[in-house]
Design an enzyme around this catalytic site. Sequence first.
Site, PDB file in Angstrom:
ATOM      1  CB  CYS A 108      -0.815  -0.052   1.315  1.00  0.00           C
ATOM      2  SG  CYS A 108      -1.806   1.362   1.436  1.00  0.00           S
ATOM      3  CB  CYS A 115      -3.643  14.078   1.597  1.00  0.00           C
ATOM      4  SG  CYS A 115      -4.888  14.085   0.326  1.00  0.00           S
ATOM      5  CB  CYS A 122      -8.199  11.044   6.284  1.00  0.00           C
ATOM      6  SG  CYS A 122      -6.469  10.798   5.667  1.00  0.00           S
TER       7      CYS A 122
HETATM    8  S1  SF4 Z   1      -8.702   9.773   2.729  1.00  0.00           S
HETATM    9 FE1  SF4 Z   1      -6.860  11.169   3.425  1.00  0.00          FE
HETATM   10  S2  SF4 Z   1      -5.193  10.794   1.893  1.00  0.00           S
HETATM   11 FE2  SF4 Z   1      -7.164  10.004   1.167  1.00  0.00          FE
HETATM   12  S3  SF4 Z   1      -7.666  11.686  -0.106  1.00  0.00           S
HETATM   13 FE3  SF4 Z   1      -8.521  11.986   1.790  1.00  0.00          FE
HETATM   14  S4  SF4 Z   1      -7.223  13.286   3.158  1.00  0.00           S
HETATM   15 FE4  SF4 Z   1      -6.146  12.592   1.142  1.00  0.00          FE
END
Ligand code: SF4
Length: 351
Positions: A108, A115, A122
Amino acid sequence: MTRLPNLKDLTLPRLEDFALSLGEQRFRAGQIFKWMYQKRLPDFSEMTNMPKTLRAALSDRASIAKLPPVRALESSAGDAVKFAFALDGSGYAVESVLLIDGERRTACLSSQLGCGLGCAFCETAKMGFIRNLTPSEILGQLVGMNDYQAARGDRVVTNIVFMGMGEALGNYDNFMAALSVIMHEDAFNVGARRITVSTAGVVPGIERLMGEGLTIGLAISLNAWNDDMRDGLMPINKKYPIAGLVDAAKRYYGRTGRRVTFEYVLIEGKTDTAEAAGALFGLLGGFPCKVNLIPVNPVDPRMAAPDDGAVWRFADALYGLGLAATVRRSRGRDIFGACGQLTAELIERGG
Ligand code: SF4
């Protein structure tokens, strides 16, 4: 001192250009590819099928340095290993996870440092976006995992998912460059059917990908059954709402023949209700896809995961409506290597 360019940033055609620029023949690029990715050499000195003069010239002009491993943490069940690799010059280490399941060894991979998409469930989102990873940094995670596997006498990586930190389709060119190496028979030789890219719903990225003529799997992080709810959980929905996203998924299936997976995080009382199951059927019914149910990981105390009984009741409700549903066992939860829990740490300041 200026840093030498890392040859792992180059696709094979660009590496051939580089070989030609040194007055060498094209086939040298294929040899270098094998040494870098199959033998996983850290430098040019042991590339024994090349003249010493060429090895010296390569050392003067370029590097094939690996990402220094910072840590490899095995889950108590032995079914996952979470890695941290230092990123040159950034002061950060990036995380990635190896999942072990029968004969399958799934990497992974992370594609960005942080991000910027801000999904509410997240852990990575809390860092914000720092920068895109280069192809050598994406591939370096894979080289590091295969080194680890070889050292403990286990199989190297067989499958790849781009589900680590970041949005791979938001780092499109570097993702595609890394992908071409991952699939190349002189490098990692992982076939398209064993590769999946996950997206938060970057519709133009999905459209670009379907024009590549590849048949890699697509996983869409859906997580909600109406735009209001998805706007709150995944701000990218304001730009690319659900209807257009599902339409892009249908076209992806039409072009590639690959059944799209919709990742759906189960949050107690919010996304796991009977109304949610019916609405999901309204969105996805009649389209050959799969819904992967993921009980939310405990990164935010305001979002609880339903208990196992409720998870299976929701899966049964979808199944009863005719939607293929699976429940993802969250491997590696005890090492924080589960979905939405990868992050990066600052390992040195002033880098
Ligand atoms: S889950 Fe986290 S890593 Fe994935 S797009 Fe959303 S903020 Fe970004």
